[in-house]
Design an enzyme around this catalytic site. Structure first.
Site, PDB file in Angstrom:
ATOM      1  N   SER A  82       0.838  -1.197   0.000  1.00  0.00           N
ATOM      2  CA  SER A  82       0.000   0.000   0.000  1.00  0.00           C
ATOM      3  C   SER A  82       0.879   1.255   0.000  1.00  0.00           C
ATOM      4  O   SER A  82       1.692   1.433  -0.903  1.00  0.00           O
ATOM      5  CB  SER A  82      -0.962  -0.050   1.191  1.00  0.00           C
ATOM      6  OG  SER A  82      -2.009   0.880   1.038  1.00  0.00           O
ATOM      7  N   HIS A 234      -7.372  -5.994   0.281  1.00  0.00           N
ATOM      8  CA  HIS A 234      -6.194  -5.129   0.346  1.00  0.00           C
ATOM      9  C   HIS A 234      -5.131  -5.688   1.290  1.00  0.00           C
ATOM     10  O   HIS A 234      -3.941  -5.437   1.099  1.00  0.00           O
ATOM     11  CB  HIS A 234      -6.634  -3.730   0.794  1.00  0.00           C
ATOM     12  CG  HIS A 234      -5.559  -2.694   0.712  1.00  0.00           C
ATOM     13  ND1 HIS A 234      -4.851  -2.453  -0.449  1.00  0.00           N
ATOM     14  CD2 HIS A 234      -5.054  -1.835   1.643  1.00  0.00           C
ATOM     15  CE1 HIS A 234      -3.964  -1.482  -0.231  1.00  0.00           C
ATOM     16  NE2 HIS A 234      -4.068  -1.105   1.022  1.00  0.00           N
TER      17      HIS A 234
END
Length: 257
Positions: A82, A234
């Site tokens: 990320s 994610h």
């Protein structure tokens, strides 16, 4: 910057995402340190690293290079999740001579629309005083519209003090820097692409890396390959750690030397 180094061999730098700390990729580090020197870092404004009023990717990339210098490491493989993936990509574009290969977990080199407003609202409205408990803090975040797994993750940033709790992370600095965190604006000096191996791993159920970003990924990282980890969102490295760790380990092994 706070970091932990373990193991011996070609260096691998592990960089966590927003609201995280160096323990986020500890599982991967435990696997890699059997054959590599593994450096796990707390990104500025996170964990035990220094607090910055403003942070952007060129600054953080330079700070990561300082860590490598401190350890006398000329080149490293870099793995980032990320926000950490954007830091890794910034390092590769701004300091390509220091990077052997990249593994980017569920992020693209693009500007994103804001998606953490609910999280910031929940965190800033949480009153931390002598009456606060972890249980009451968890209930507050859930009532603020943050799902329980994310709330539990965020509360790892709480540390106990004599008067109750405080945040380890620099919440005000993250809020002030948020536009730059979700953005992608590098002051490139004659270098708009990275010519070494890069692997992009996306979560099959995540919307962070979509087909619309493919052209930008390939423009900036023309030797990139891609894998999708089905059944993950994610947080792919935490949801399917064994598969994720194997993919990363094999890629780094292929790009040693």
């Amino acid at each position: 910057m706070h970091y932990v180094s373990s193991g011996q061999g070609e260096a691998v730098l592990l960089i966590h995402g927003l609201f995280g700390n160096l323990d986020n990729l500890k599982n991967l580090g435990s696997v890699l340190q059997q054959q590599h020197q593994v450096i796990r870092v707390d990104v500025p404004n996170h964990g035990l690293s220094e607090h910055w009023d403003n942070m952007d990717y060129p600054q953080i990339a330079d700070a990561m290079i300082d860590v490598l210098d401190d350890l006398h490491i000329k080149q490293a493989h870099v793995v980032g999740h990320s926000m950490g993936g954007k830091i890794a990509m910034a390092m590769a574009l701004l300091h390509p001579e220091r990077i052997k290969s990249l593994v980017i977990a569920d992020i693209a080199p693009v500007t994103y629309t804001p998606r953490h407003q609910t999280v910031f609202a929940g965190l800033t409205s949480l009153v931390l005083n002598s009456d606060t408990t972890r249980k009451s803090a968890l209930a507050h975040l859930i009532n603020a519209g943050i799902d329980e797994p994310t709330s539990q993750f965020l509360l790892k940033n709480l540390q106990r003090t004599d008067s109750g709790f405080e945040w380890k992370m620099n919440l005000s600095g993250l809020i002030q820097s948020y536009d730059r965190i979700i953005g992608w604006d590098l002051p490139l000096v004659g270098n708009d692409h990275f010519d070494k191996p890069a692997l992009f791993i996306r979560g099959g159920e995540s919307n962070y890396v979509t087909t619309e970003y493919r052209d930008e990924i390939m423009r900036q990282f023309p030797h990139a390959s891609a894998k999708t980890l089905n059944g993950t969102g994610h947080w792919l490295h935490a949801q399917k750690p064994e598969i994720f760790n194997r993919i990363v380990s094999e890629f780094i092994e292929q790009n040693q030397g």
